[in-house]
Design a protein around this motif. Sequence first.
Motif, PDB file in Angstrom:
ATOM      1  N   LEU A 187      16.640   4.524 164.009  1.00 54.17           N
ATOM      2  CA  LEU A 187      17.705   4.988 163.120  1.00 54.17           C
ATOM      3  C   LEU A 187      18.220   6.359 163.542  1.00 54.17           C
ATOM      4  CD1 LEU A 187      16.264   3.815 159.683  1.00 54.17           C
ATOM      5  CD2 LEU A 187      18.317   2.928 160.814  1.00 54.17           C
ATOM      6  N   LEU A 188      17.311   7.243 163.929  1.00 53.05           N
ATOM      7  CA  LEU A 188      17.715   8.566 164.398  1.00 53.05           C
ATOM      8  C   LEU A 188      18.542   8.464 165.675  1.00 53.05           C
ATOM      9  CD1 LEU A 188      14.445  10.633 163.779  1.00 53.05           C
ATOM     10  CD2 LEU A 188      16.616  10.860 162.555  1.00 53.05           C
ATOM     11  N   ASP A 189      18.099   7.596 166.595  1.00 53.46           N
ATOM     12  CA  ASP A 189      18.813   7.443 167.862  1.00 53.46           C
ATOM     13  C   ASP A 189      20.221   6.903 167.638  1.00 53.46           C
ATOM     14  OD1 ASP A 189      16.842   8.456 169.459  1.00 53.46           O
ATOM     15  OD2 ASP A 189      16.042   6.513 170.079  1.00 53.46           O
ATOM     16  N   ILE A 190      20.354   5.849 166.815  1.00 49.95           N
ATOM     17  CA  ILE A 190      21.679   5.259 166.604  1.00 49.95           C
ATOM     18  C   ILE A 190      22.584   6.247 165.875  1.00 49.95           C
ATOM     19  CG2 ILE A 190      21.336   4.102 164.379  1.00 49.95           C
ATOM     20  CD1 ILE A 190      22.996   2.537 167.481  1.00 49.95           C
ATOM     21  N   SER A 191      22.004   7.058 164.984  1.00 48.14           N
ATOM     22  CA  SER A 191      22.798   8.075 164.272  1.00 48.14           C
ATOM     23  C   SER A 191      23.315   9.125 165.247  1.00 48.14           C
ATOM     24  CB  SER A 191      21.958   8.738 163.180  1.00 48.14           C
ATOM     25  OG  SER A 191      21.581   7.813 162.184  1.00 48.14           O
ATOM     26  N   LYS A 192      22.459   9.579 166.159  1.00 47.33           N
ATOM     27  CA  LYS A 192      22.876  10.559 167.163  1.00 47.33           C
ATOM     28  C   LYS A 192      23.954   9.986 168.075  1.00 47.33           C
ATOM     29  CE  LYS A 192      18.498  13.131 167.529  1.00 47.33           C
ATOM     30  NZ  LYS A 192      17.370  13.445 168.437  1.00 47.33           N
ATOM     31  N   LEU A 193      23.782   8.722 168.480  1.00 54.40           N
ATOM     32  CA  LEU A 193      24.743   8.096 169.365  1.00 54.40           C
ATOM     33  C   LEU A 193      26.108   7.971 168.691  1.00 54.40           C
ATOM     34  CD1 LEU A 193      22.418   5.378 170.898  1.00 54.40           C
ATOM     35  CD2 LEU A 193      23.626   7.125 172.215  1.00 54.40           C
ATOM     36  N   GLU A 194      26.113   7.518 167.437  1.00 51.63           N
ATOM     37  CA  GLU A 194      27.375   7.329 166.733  1.00 51.63           C
ATOM     38  C   GLU A 194      28.048   8.665 166.422  1.00 51.63           C
ATOM     39  OE1 GLU A 194      26.512   4.851 163.386  1.00 51.63           O
ATOM     40  OE2 GLU A 194      26.575   3.010 164.581  1.00 51.63           O
ATOM     41  N   ALA A 195      27.256   9.721 166.284  1.00 53.98           N
ATOM     42  CA  ALA A 195      27.820  11.041 166.002  1.00 53.98           C
ATOM     43  C   ALA A 195      28.165  11.812 167.274  1.00 53.98           C
ATOM     44  CB  ALA A 195      26.830  11.860 165.163  1.00 53.98           C
ATOM     45  N   GLY A 196      27.881  11.214 168.434  1.00 55.95           N
ATOM     46  CA  GLY A 196      28.154  11.883 169.699  1.00 55.95           C
ATOM     47  C   GLY A 196      27.221  13.048 169.977  1.00 55.95           C
ATOM     48  N   ARG A 197      26.029  13.009 169.361  1.00 53.64           N
ATOM     49  CA  ARG A 197      25.081  14.116 169.522  1.00 53.64           C
ATOM     50  C   ARG A 197      23.996  13.824 170.557  1.00 53.64           C
ATOM     51  NH1 ARG A 197      24.988  17.511 165.038  1.00 53.64           N
ATOM     52  NH2 ARG A 197      23.548  18.760 166.290  1.00 53.64           N
ATOM     53  N   MET A 198      23.999  12.635 171.118  1.00 52.11           N
ATOM     54  CA  MET A 198      23.002  12.293 172.129  1.00 52.11           C
ATOM     55  C   MET A 198      23.468  12.820 173.483  1.00 52.11           C
ATOM     56  SD  MET A 198      20.060  10.579 172.558  1.00 52.11           S
ATOM     57  CE  MET A 198      19.898   9.221 171.389  1.00 52.11           C
ATOM     58  N   ARG A 199      22.555  13.412 174.230  1.00 48.61           N
ATOM     59  CA  ARG A 199      22.885  13.963 175.543  1.00 48.61           C
ATOM     60  C   ARG A 199      21.953  13.372 176.601  1.00 48.61           C
ATOM     61  NH1 ARG A 199      26.608  14.991 173.032  1.00 48.61           N
ATOM     62  NH2 ARG A 199      27.571  16.991 172.488  1.00 48.61           N
ATOM     63  N   VAL A 200      22.463  13.251 177.812  1.00 51.16           N
ATOM     64  CA  VAL A 200      21.629  12.810 178.926  1.00 51.16           C
ATOM     65  C   VAL A 200      21.523  13.955 179.926  1.00 51.16           C
ATOM     66  CG1 VAL A 200      22.081  10.341 178.677  1.00 51.16           C
ATOM     67  CG2 VAL A 200      23.615  11.728 180.063  1.00 51.16           C
ATOM     68  N   PHE A 201      20.340  14.099 180.511  1.00 46.53           N
ATOM     69  CA  PHE A 201      20.081  15.155 181.477  1.00 46.53           C
ATOM     70  C   PHE A 201      19.614  14.501 182.779  1.00 46.53           C
ATOM     71  CE2 PHE A 201      19.415  16.838 177.229  1.00 46.53           C
ATOM     72  CZ  PHE A 201      20.194  17.990 177.250  1.00 46.53           C
ATOM     73  N   PHE A 202      20.498  14.528 183.776  1.00 41.68           N
ATOM     74  CA  PHE A 202      20.235  13.821 185.016  1.00 41.68           C
ATOM     75  C   PHE A 202      19.268  14.601 185.912  1.00 41.68           C
ATOM     76  CE2 PHE A 202      24.082  11.873 183.503  1.00 41.68           C
ATOM     77  CZ  PHE A 202      23.978  10.555 183.901  1.00 41.68           C
ATOM     78  N   GLU A 203      18.342  13.853 186.498  1.00 37.01           N
ATOM     79  CA  GLU A 203      17.393  14.403 187.458  1.00 37.01           C
ATOM     80  C   GLU A 203      17.008  13.283 188.417  1.00 37.01           C
ATOM     81  OE1 GLU A 203      13.339  15.057 185.955  1.00 37.01           O
ATOM     82  OE2 GLU A 203      14.017  14.226 184.043  1.00 37.01           O
ATOM     83  N   HIS A 256      22.268  -0.510 175.050  1.00 39.12           N
ATOM     84  CA  HIS A 256      23.630  -0.643 175.562  1.00 39.12           C
ATOM     85  C   HIS A 256      24.319   0.718 175.639  1.00 39.12           C
ATOM     86  CE1 HIS A 256      27.988  -1.671 175.273  1.00 39.12           C
ATOM     87  NE2 HIS A 256      27.626  -2.642 176.097  1.00 39.12           N
ATOM     88  N   ARG A 257      24.181   1.529 174.592  1.00 38.72           N
ATOM     89  CA  ARG A 257      24.820   2.850 174.562  1.00 38.72           C
ATOM     90  C   ARG A 257      24.221   3.766 175.637  1.00 38.72           C
ATOM     91  NH1 ARG A 257      26.783   3.969 169.258  1.00 38.72           N
ATOM     92  NH2 ARG A 257      27.571   2.013 168.370  1.00 38.72           N
ATOM     93  N   LEU A 258      22.895   3.715 175.800  1.00 40.71           N
ATOM     94  CA  LEU A 258      22.248   4.580 176.793  1.00 40.71           C
ATOM     95  C   LEU A 258      22.652   4.192 178.211  1.00 40.71           C
ATOM     96  CD1 LEU A 258      18.641   4.964 175.325  1.00 40.71           C
ATOM     97  CD2 LEU A 258      20.520   6.615 175.257  1.00 40.71           C
ATOM     98  N   VAL A 259      22.804   2.888 178.457  1.00 41.17           N
ATOM     99  CA  VAL A 259      23.273   2.435 179.772  1.00 41.17           C
ATOM    100  C   VAL A 259      24.684   2.958 180.030  1.00 41.17           C
ATOM    101  CG1 VAL A 259      23.988   0.407 181.109  1.00 41.17           C
ATOM    102  CG2 VAL A 259      21.799   0.389 179.902  1.00 41.17           C
ATOM    103  N   GLU A 260      25.547   2.882 179.031  1.00 36.60           N
ATOM    104  CA  GLU A 260      26.911   3.394 179.190  1.00 36.60           C
ATOM    105  C   GLU A 260      26.915   4.895 179.466  1.00 36.60           C
ATOM    106  OE1 GLU A 260      28.996   2.179 175.644  1.00 36.60           O
ATOM    107  OE2 GLU A 260      29.866   0.454 176.701  1.00 36.60           O
ATOM    108  N   MET A 261      25.994   5.635 178.822  1.00 36.11           N
ATOM    109  CA  MET A 261      25.927   7.077 179.053  1.00 36.11           C
ATOM    110  C   MET A 261      25.473   7.403 180.473  1.00 36.11           C
ATOM    111  SD  MET A 261      24.445   8.458 175.399  1.00 36.11           S
ATOM    112  CE  MET A 261      24.726  10.192 175.783  1.00 36.11           C
TER     113      MET A 261
END
Length: 198
Positions: free
Chosen positions: A18-34, A159-164
């Motif tokens: 629930l926290l993850d989907i809320s962050k994704l829908e609010a645009g608050r999820m970030r990815v850090f590439f390494e 699905h959202r994480l793959v798109e990110m």
Amino acid sequence: LKRVETSGSHLLAVVNDLLDISKLEAGRMRVFFENVSLKDLFAEIGHTIFPLAEAKEQQVSFPVLEGDVSLQADRIKLAQILLNLLSNAVKFTPVGGKVSVSVSQRLLNSVPTIEFQVTDTGIGIPEEAISTIFEPFHQVDGTHTRSHEGTGLGLAITHRLVEMHHGKIEVQSEPGKGSTFQILLPQDGSPEEQSHEQ
């Protein structure tokens, strides 16, 4: 005490989804590439998946990689993507079934790409349901929900994480014979022109 522990773990997983989907829908999820070593990643994921599969007497196999194959990605979120798919595969595959992961390198529109496939011998997905399984809170049917538990958020998050990661995810499935989820991610982490095409 065991029931309390199991219920607590399930509740924690639901809250995290629930926290993850809320962050994704609010645009608050970030990815850090390494730079992520696939050999190390598979070893990490195996520690979580093997006990789940052993409880159902299932065989889970990861590819034996030649050399140090790696890609630019968010290590934690890439692990989450694969763990979501593998957990589903184990969940919906009967006792004694098989779950496998394969990985290959290919050029997609001249872009070096890593292809992951998670394949199982589970119950499969009806053709009419495939187009909606990546929607939040979606379950194939109520029977699966009751017998296998779940919120219907895992694939939506995946699905959202793959798109990110500028990638795409697809599924091929046949009821009663199993499913294969395919993930395509650009190896250098950069956007690929057609990665969001439907």
